[in-house]
Design an enzyme around this catalytic site. Structure first.
Site, PDB file in Angstrom:
ATOM      1  N   GLY A  31       1.057  -1.090   0.151  1.00 32.50           N
ATOM      2  CA  GLY A  31       0.190  -0.033  -0.090  1.00 32.50           C
ATOM      3  C   GLY A  31       0.807   1.416  -0.065  1.00 32.50           C
ATOM      4  O   GLY A  31       2.095   1.173  -0.357  1.00 32.50           O
ATOM      5  N   HIS A  34       2.531   4.793  -4.717  1.00 31.79           N
ATOM      6  CA  HIS A  34       3.138   5.958  -5.145  1.00 31.79           C
ATOM      7  C   HIS A  34       3.195   5.713  -6.964  1.00 31.79           C
ATOM      8  O   HIS A  34       2.946   4.624  -7.332  1.00 31.79           O
ATOM      9  CB  HIS A  34       4.427   6.567  -4.797  1.00 31.79           C
ATOM     10  CG  HIS A  34       5.414   5.486  -4.582  1.00 31.79           C
ATOM     11  ND1 HIS A  34       6.036   4.948  -5.670  1.00 31.79           N
ATOM     12  CD2 HIS A  34       5.851   4.723  -3.215  1.00 31.79           C
ATOM     13  CE1 HIS A  34       6.920   3.922  -5.250  1.00 31.79           C
ATOM     14  NE2 HIS A  34       6.790   3.950  -3.775  1.00 31.79           N
ATOM     15  N   HIS A  37       4.539   2.296  -8.154  1.00 30.04           N
ATOM     16  CA  HIS A  37       3.536   1.326  -8.167  1.00 30.04           C
ATOM     17  C   HIS A  37       2.807   1.682  -9.241  1.00 30.04           C
ATOM     18  O   HIS A  37       2.222   0.698 -10.148  1.00 30.04           O
ATOM     19  CB  HIS A  37       2.709   1.440  -6.979  1.00 30.04           C
ATOM     20  CG  HIS A  37       3.390   1.244  -5.579  1.00 30.04           C
ATOM     21  ND1 HIS A  37       3.476   2.100  -4.765  1.00 30.04           N
ATOM     22  CD2 HIS A  37       4.044  -0.155  -5.032  1.00 30.04           C
ATOM     23  CE1 HIS A  37       4.343   1.549  -3.631  1.00 30.04           C
ATOM     24  NE2 HIS A  37       4.596   0.355  -3.887  1.00 30.04           N
ATOM     25  N   ASP A 150      14.007  -2.048  -5.097  1.00 30.70           N
ATOM     26  CA  ASP A 150      14.312  -3.235  -4.111  1.00 30.70           C
ATOM     27  C   ASP A 150      14.951  -4.146  -4.927  1.00 30.70           C
ATOM     28  O   ASP A 150      14.482  -5.301  -5.114  1.00 30.70           O
ATOM     29  CB  ASP A 150      13.104  -3.539  -3.422  1.00 30.70           C
ATOM     30  CG  ASP A 150      12.356  -2.362  -2.559  1.00 30.70           C
ATOM     31  OD1 ASP A 150      13.190  -2.106  -1.758  1.00 30.70           O
ATOM     32  OD2 ASP A 150      11.162  -2.227  -2.853  1.00 30.70           O
TER      33      ASP A 150
HETATM   34  O1  PAF Z   1       8.107  -4.633  -1.976  1.00 31.37           O
HETATM   35  C1  PAF Z   1       7.355  -4.572  -1.245  1.00 31.37           C
HETATM   36  O2  PAF Z   1       6.203  -3.822  -1.148  1.00 31.37           O
HETATM   37  C2  PAF Z   1       7.098  -5.842  -0.154  1.00 31.37           C
HETATM   38  O3  PAF Z   1       8.395  -6.182   0.310  1.00 31.37           O
HETATM   39  C3  PAF Z   1       6.329  -6.928  -1.016  1.00 31.37           C
HETATM   40  C4  PAF Z   1       6.989  -7.410  -2.214  1.00 31.37           C
HETATM   41  C5  PAF Z   1       4.789  -6.390  -1.316  1.00 31.37           C
HETATM   42  C6  PAF Z   1       5.995  -8.145   0.334  1.00 31.37           C
HETATM   43  O4  PAF Z   1       5.660  -7.587   1.078  1.00 31.37           O
END
Ligand code: PAF
Length: 282
Positions: A31, A34, A37, A150
């Site tokens: 959630g 931004h 996403h 990430d």
């Molecule tokens: O990158 C993230 O937001 C989280 O680590 C994920 C991949 C949704 C797992 O909770």
């Protein structure tokens, strides 16, 4: 757009579509969505027939002194973004549904999770690997989208899918940045106005590493020194790591001879920032 909270209802939705040959995409998120996403959701929307976004602040990937309770939660804003981008389902399970009392399986990837984020956040990646495995089992997507910001997480997810034959294609979307270069992150809201200005120093240090590689430097130590020099000029920033690594194994490189990833993590007051750049030495 449907909002599904129960894992069994989520699986029933997917299974019905899979039987009809529909290609299902999943964008897993915590959630506080931004533009990073949004870019993943848009890419997924173009390639998938049906699209689910999971919104779940996964408690098992937070350490005891981390920000689980304070983690930004904006569910109505997140749903509105998903609706606008044509998402078919927001999957919003509760922690109790994901981790009932009898839950006991933990997924660990000891090698790829050992260094960098794994060193600073010891149980983080087993939490990520476990929840991603569960989300794939529940949503049953053929394709799933992760952000390059990430970097270690996306490398770990690719390895997980390969090791456990999960049959999910992993797509990694490029990092989306603010105008000054700061990588978008849900945690950027924690930055004070002054620290927000300073925060771009991490990206600048990665760029300094990329620059010396472009100029012909190949020795890992020299590249790392160039990155550290930039951060040293910002005394309020503390370095967790600034390294040049093999992009598949994430092991540090003493010499860069082809593709490499520059990985960085710093602390600015109470905020931890991570970022990375992929580079190629010709
Ligand atoms: O990158 C993230 O937001 C989280 O680590 C994920 C991949 C949704 C797992 O909770």
């Amino acid at each position: 757009m449907k909002i599904i909270r129960s894992p069994s209802a989520m699986t029933a939705w997917s299974e019905g579509l899979r039987r009809e040959g529909v290609r299902i995409g999943l964008v897993p998120t915590m959630g506080a969505l931004h533009d990073g996403h949004r870019a993943l959701i848009r890419a997924a929307r173009l390639r998938c027939d049906a699209l689910a976004v999971s919104i779940f602040v996964n408690p098992t990937q937070f350490g005891p002194r981390e920000d689980l309770t304070k983690y930004p939660r904006h569910i109505s804003r997140d749903r509105a973004l998903c609706r606008k981008e044509g998402v078919d389902v927001c999957f919003e399970p509760t922690a109790e549904a994901m981790y009932p009392e009898r839950f006991q399986t933990i997924v660990t990837l000891p090698t790829i999770a050992r260094r960098w984020e794994g060193e600073v956040r010891p149980h983080h990646f087993s939490g990520v690997a476990t929840v991603v495995t569960k989300l794939f089992g529940i949503v049953r997507p053929q394709i799933s989208y992760f952000g390059q910001k990430d970097f270690q997480q996306s490398a770990l997810v690719r390895q997980l899918v390969e090791d456990l034959n999960l049959g999910v294609t992993i797509v990694v979307g490029s990092t989306v940045r603010e105008k000054d270069g700061l990588a978008l992150s849900s945690r950027n809201v924690y930055l004070s106005p002054d620290d927000r200005v300073r925060a771009v120093t991490l990206y600048r240090s990665l760029q300094a590493g990329a620059d010396v590689i472009r100029r012909g430097v190949r020795a890992g130590k020299v590249i790392q020194t160039a990155m550290h020099r930039v951060v040293k000029a910002e005394p309020s920033m503390a370095v967790d790591y600034l390294v040049v690594c093999n992009p598949h194994t994430l092991e540090p490189l003493s010499m860069v001879t082809g593709k490499a990833v520059l990985l960085g993590a710093v602390r600015l007051g109470p905020v931890r920032l991570i970022d990375n750049l992929l580079v190629t030495a010709f």
